[in-house]
Motif scaffolding. Structure first.
Motif, mmCIF file in Angstrom:
data_model
loop_
_atom_site.group_PDB
_atom_site.id
_atom_site.type_symbol
_atom_site.label_atom_id
_atom_site.label_comp_id
_atom_site.label_asym_id
_atom_site.label_seq_id
_atom_site.Cartn_x
_atom_site.Cartn_y
_atom_site.Cartn_z
ATOM 1 N N LEU A 12 0.818 -1.201 0.000
ATOM 2 C CA LEU A 12 0.000 0.000 0.000
ATOM 3 C C LEU A 12 0.857 1.258 0.000
ATOM 4 C CD1 LEU A 12 -2.814 -1.082 2.468
ATOM 5 C CD2 LEU A 12 -2.913 -0.959 -0.025
ATOM 6 N N CYS A 13 1.950 1.227 0.749
ATOM 7 C CA CYS A 13 2.870 2.371 0.738
ATOM 8 C C CYS A 13 3.393 2.603 -0.666
ATOM 9 C CB CYS A 13 4.052 2.112 1.670
ATOM 10 S SG CYS A 13 3.628 2.019 3.396
ATOM 11 N N HIS A 14 3.770 1.530 -1.302
ATOM 12 C CA HIS A 14 4.324 1.622 -2.649
ATOM 13 C C HIS A 14 3.279 2.158 -3.623
ATOM 14 C CE1 HIS A 14 7.304 0.699 -5.664
ATOM 15 N NE2 HIS A 14 6.379 0.096 -6.383
ATOM 16 N N LEU A 15 2.052 1.775 -3.438
ATOM 17 C CA LEU A 15 1.000 2.203 -4.354
ATOM 18 C C LEU A 15 0.566 3.644 -4.152
ATOM 19 C CD1 LEU A 15 -1.345 -0.922 -4.289
ATOM 20 C CD2 LEU A 15 0.139 -0.199 -6.151
ATOM 21 N N PHE A 16 0.522 4.106 -2.915
ATOM 22 C CA PHE A 16 -0.125 5.379 -2.633
ATOM 23 C C PHE A 16 0.790 6.505 -2.173
ATOM 24 C CE2 PHE A 16 -4.087 3.763 -3.582
ATOM 25 C CZ PHE A 16 -4.257 2.537 -2.978
ATOM 26 N N SER A 17 2.056 6.251 -1.955
ATOM 27 C CA SER A 17 2.964 7.303 -1.524
ATOM 28 C C SER A 17 3.854 7.712 -2.681
ATOM 29 C CB SER A 17 3.844 6.812 -0.374
ATOM 30 O OG SER A 17 3.056 6.544 0.740
ATOM 31 N N THR A 18 4.148 8.976 -2.733
ATOM 32 C CA THR A 18 5.046 9.457 -3.776
ATOM 33 C C THR A 18 5.758 10.707 -3.289
ATOM 34 O OG1 THR A 18 5.231 10.114 -6.079
ATOM 35 C CG2 THR A 18 3.246 10.805 -4.945
ATOM 36 N N VAL A 58 7.230 13.960 -8.259
ATOM 37 C CA VAL A 58 7.451 12.727 -9.006
ATOM 38 C C VAL A 58 6.104 12.072 -9.270
ATOM 39 C CG1 VAL A 58 8.515 10.444 -8.944
ATOM 40 C CG2 VAL A 58 9.709 12.386 -7.949
ATOM 41 N N ARG A 59 5.883 11.648 -10.519
ATOM 42 C CA ARG A 59 4.629 10.979 -10.848
ATOM 43 C C ARG A 59 4.606 9.603 -10.185
ATOM 44 N NH1 ARG A 59 2.480 7.099 -13.969
ATOM 45 N NH2 ARG A 59 4.447 6.459 -14.837
ATOM 46 N N ALA A 60 3.531 9.330 -9.490
ATOM 47 C CA ALA A 60 3.381 8.020 -8.856
ATOM 48 C C ALA A 60 3.079 6.980 -9.917
ATOM 49 C CB ALA A 60 2.249 8.064 -7.831
ATOM 50 N N GLN A 61 3.509 5.767 -9.650
ATOM 51 C CA GLN A 61 3.159 4.670 -10.542
ATOM 52 C C GLN A 61 1.684 4.360 -10.387
ATOM 53 O OE1 GLN A 61 6.090 1.780 -9.036
ATOM 54 N NE2 GLN A 61 6.684 1.539 -11.178
ATOM 55 N N THR A 62 1.080 3.919 -11.465
ATOM 56 C CA THR A 62 -0.301 3.469 -11.387
ATOM 57 C C THR A 62 -0.325 2.094 -10.731
ATOM 58 O OG1 THR A 62 -0.271 2.326 -13.509
ATOM 59 C CG2 THR A 62 -0.858 4.690 -13.530
ATOM 60 N N VAL A 63 -1.503 1.682 -10.300
ATOM 61 C CA VAL A 63 -1.649 0.349 -9.715
ATOM 62 C C VAL A 63 -1.200 -0.704 -10.723
ATOM 63 C CG1 VAL A 63 -3.310 -1.333 -8.845
ATOM 64 C CG2 VAL A 63 -3.493 1.049 -8.153
ATOM 65 N N GLY A 64 -1.599 -0.536 -11.975
ATOM 66 C CA GLY A 64 -1.212 -1.485 -13.015
ATOM 67 C C GLY A 64 0.286 -1.578 -13.191
ATOM 68 N N GLU A 65 0.981 -0.453 -13.121
ATOM 69 C CA GLU A 65 2.438 -0.457 -13.262
ATOM 70 C C GLU A 65 3.105 -1.185 -12.098
ATOM 71 O OE1 GLU A 65 3.075 3.706 -15.732
ATOM 72 O OE2 GLU A 65 3.000 3.767 -13.538
ATOM 73 N N VAL A 66 2.610 -0.955 -10.887
ATOM 74 C CA VAL A 66 3.181 -1.632 -9.719
ATOM 75 C C VAL A 66 2.937 -3.133 -9.816
ATOM 76 C CG1 VAL A 66 3.066 -1.899 -7.213
ATOM 77 C CG2 VAL A 66 2.985 0.379 -8.227
#
Length: 102
Positions: free
Chosen positions: A19-25, A29-37
């Motif tokens: 969840l940290c990886h998905l929602f923190s940025t 910096v552009r956050a990765q999309t869920v699909g990219e992660v």
């Protein structure tokens, strides 16, 4: 259907790292999309997936725990998580189910 993880074997801390990886940025910096992660960790062994997610969390440095868990219980969860991942700054957002979804 391909499952990224199983709720029975995925520790809460690992889920929190995801969840940290998905929602923190970090700022700017552009956050990765869920699909990219998902694409970046799909097919990795559980050890390699965990390592990759922890590396991403270290780069980002912060996470927010969103939930309906009462504050006392959330504090226990977050304290245990902070002991395991001391490099993260952890925030907590508590709301009712309806507000949390919106």
């Amino acid at each position: 259907m391909i499952y990224l993880f199983s709720w029975r074997v995925l520790p809460v801390a690992t889920l929190f790292v995801i969840l940290c990886h998905l929602f923190s940025t970090p700022s700017g910096v552009r956050a990765q999309t869920v699909g990219e992660v998902v694409q970046s960790v799909n097919g990795l062994s559980s050890v390699a997936r965990h390592q990759k997610l922890v590396e991403g969390a270290k780069r980002e440095g912060r996470a927010v725990f969103y939930g309906t868990v009462n504050t006392a219980h959330a504090r226990k969860i977050l304290d245990a998580f902070k002991r395991r991942y001391p490099f993260l700054t952890i925030g907590h957002y508590r709301a009712g189910g309806f507000r949390l979804i919106n």
